[in-house]
Design a protein around this motif. Sequence first.
Motif, PDB file in Angstrom:
ATOM      1  N   GLU A  52       0.841  -1.206   0.000  1.00 51.45           N
ATOM      2  CA  GLU A  52       0.000   0.000   0.000  1.00 51.45           C
ATOM      3  C   GLU A  52       0.874   1.254   0.000  1.00 51.45           C
ATOM      4  OE1 GLU A  52      -3.198   2.480  -0.095  1.00 51.45           O
ATOM      5  OE2 GLU A  52      -3.137   0.328  -0.509  1.00 51.45           O
ATOM      6  N   ALA A  53       1.944   1.243   0.794  1.00 49.36           N
ATOM      7  CA  ALA A  53       2.848   2.402   0.864  1.00 49.36           C
ATOM      8  C   ALA A  53       3.488   2.683  -0.494  1.00 49.36           C
ATOM      9  CB  ALA A  53       3.927   2.166   1.925  1.00 49.36           C
ATOM     10  N   ILE A  54       3.857   1.626  -1.215  1.00 47.20           N
ATOM     11  CA  ILE A  54       4.446   1.816  -2.553  1.00 47.20           C
ATOM     12  C   ILE A  54       3.448   2.516  -3.471  1.00 47.20           C
ATOM     13  CG2 ILE A  54       5.253   0.611  -4.640  1.00 47.20           C
ATOM     14  CD1 ILE A  54       6.509  -1.507  -2.750  1.00 47.20           C
ATOM     15  N   LYS A  55       2.178   2.105  -3.388  1.00 45.66           N
ATOM     16  CA  LYS A  55       1.138   2.733  -4.222  1.00 45.66           C
ATOM     17  C   LYS A  55       0.946   4.205  -3.844  1.00 45.66           C
ATOM     18  CE  LYS A  55      -1.322  -1.619  -4.923  1.00 45.66           C
ATOM     19  NZ  LYS A  55      -2.345  -2.498  -4.340  1.00 45.66           N
ATOM     20  N   ILE A  56       0.993   4.484  -2.540  1.00 42.63           N
ATOM     21  CA  ILE A  56       0.852   5.872  -2.075  1.00 42.63           C
ATOM     22  C   ILE A  56       2.017   6.723  -2.589  1.00 42.63           C
ATOM     23  CG2 ILE A  56       0.857   7.386  -0.032  1.00 42.63           C
ATOM     24  CD1 ILE A  56      -0.514   5.044   1.504  1.00 42.63           C
ATOM     25  N   VAL A  57       3.229   6.177  -2.491  1.00 44.41           N
ATOM     26  CA  VAL A  57       4.410   6.910  -2.973  1.00 44.41           C
ATOM     27  C   VAL A  57       4.265   7.223  -4.456  1.00 44.41           C
ATOM     28  CG1 VAL A  57       6.895   6.779  -3.437  1.00 44.41           C
ATOM     29  CG2 VAL A  57       6.005   5.994  -1.230  1.00 44.41           C
ATOM     30  N   ARG A  58       3.882   6.236  -5.226  1.00 46.21           N
ATOM     31  CA  ARG A  58       3.749   6.453  -6.679  1.00 46.21           C
ATOM     32  C   ARG A  58       2.745   7.561  -6.970  1.00 46.21           C
ATOM     33  NH1 ARG A  58       7.046   6.452  -9.554  1.00 46.21           N
ATOM     34  NH2 ARG A  58       7.599   4.269  -9.830  1.00 46.21           N
ATOM     35  N   GLU A  59       1.632   7.546  -6.263  1.00 44.33           N
ATOM     36  CA  GLU A  59       0.603   8.566  -6.455  1.00 44.33           C
ATOM     37  C   GLU A  59       1.150   9.952  -6.106  1.00 44.33           C
ATOM     38  OE1 GLU A  59      -3.546   9.221  -4.297  1.00 44.33           O
ATOM     39  OE2 GLU A  59      -3.289   7.157  -4.996  1.00 44.33           O
ATOM     40  N   LYS A  60       1.943  10.019  -5.046  1.00 45.15           N
ATOM     41  CA  LYS A  60       2.445  11.316  -4.564  1.00 45.15           C
ATOM     42  C   LYS A  60       3.614  11.864  -5.394  1.00 45.15           C
ATOM     43  CE  LYS A  60       0.290  12.184  -0.383  1.00 45.15           C
ATOM     44  NZ  LYS A  60      -0.204  10.991   0.199  1.00 45.15           N
ATOM     45  N   VAL A  61       4.543  11.006  -5.832  1.00 46.14           N
ATOM     46  CA  VAL A  61       5.729  11.522  -6.529  1.00 46.14           C
ATOM     47  C   VAL A  61       5.604  11.480  -8.050  1.00 46.14           C
ATOM     48  CG1 VAL A  61       7.265  10.911  -4.615  1.00 46.14           C
ATOM     49  CG2 VAL A  61       7.041   9.332  -6.555  1.00 46.14           C
ATOM     50  N   GLY A  62       4.559  10.816  -8.543  1.00 48.36           N
ATOM     51  CA  GLY A  62       4.365  10.753  -9.986  1.00 48.36           C
ATOM     52  C   GLY A  62       5.202   9.672 -10.653  1.00 48.36           C
ATOM     53  N   PRO A  63       5.120   9.605 -11.988  1.00 50.25           N
ATOM     54  CA  PRO A  63       5.729   8.487 -12.715  1.00 50.25           C
ATOM     55  C   PRO A  63       7.244   8.581 -12.908  1.00 50.25           C
ATOM     56  CG  PRO A  63       4.640   9.974 -14.255  1.00 50.25           C
ATOM     57  CD  PRO A  63       4.335  10.490 -12.876  1.00 50.25           C
TER      58      PRO A  63
END
Length: 339
Positions: A126-137
């Motif tokens: 879940e944390a990995i998904k949150i990071v991706r959403e926050k920092v972008g691609p």
Amino acid sequence: MSEFTLKTRLLAALEGKPVDKVPVCSVTQTGIVELMDEVGAAWPEAHTNPELMAKLAIANYELSGLEAVRLPYCLTVLVEAMGCEINMGTKNRQPSVVAHPYPKSLDDAAIPTDLLQRGRIPAVLEAIKIVREKVGPDVPIIGGMEGPITIASDLVSVKSFMKWSIKKTDLFEQALDLSTEAAIIYANAMVEAGADVIAIADPVASPDLMSPDSFRQFLQSRLQKFSASVNSVTVLHICGKVNAILSDMADCGFEGLSVEEKIGTAKVGKELIGDRARLVGNISSPFTLLPGPIDKIKAEAKEALEGGVDVLAPGCGIAPMTPLENIKAMVAARDEFYA
């Protein structure tokens, strides 16, 4: 060549392709107390709460300039899901294994069918998904985990692991195979969640604990299987003075090899691995990054860059009491090197 994003540069560097400058990041643990206070995401809560885990990981990218987000912060997530008992540590001490599920035999040992639903694995994904959403691609995410050799020793205890490696090699190999399979499942789940690089730390594979002969006979093939089965770029970190096995590590199929200052200079490391893998490191975490001063950090960083390091990084996990300004100095040294 300014068309690189942080992600494309790191992946290119790890794949041995030309880059405009050497990336600077950490493939090992990045949680420091100063940032825990700064963003309100402290251990041990940040080990289990996905929002806090993501927040602390992003902080070391946003506030220090490290060019990747690396999470989680310990080598106990998978082994906990496999049945190890964990002491969750404190604000400045990482979690550790305190009890082992199979110290006597592997009779009922198996990978749980619901492995990815157990323990802290869901929080990490879940944390990995949150990071991706926050920092972008365009920012690389590095998923860290314990390597297969260390997993096996945690499941059976270091004592049994060492004993079986000599007296009960059938059990020893069974433990290694089980651990390798579990590691692959977890690593690919992190990749699916959004990790671009999987970095394993496998301290028990170090010549400090296992002989180079054992490495070649038993450990290398499991590491090869892991790197071949994980759907991303992979980095292998083994602690200690690994010179006796560094050439064998280069044949394990990992794009990157992360090493400590104990190997000597980056130049020494590059000579041992040739073009079979890329070198990541090797600024001393305990003796340079933690105590400083800034001048020493910059000098060591520039020596690594001159020695041909492919990714500039701490040689091991960043010590929790490391000041933020010391991490910034490592980034600044890379920038100055190219100025």
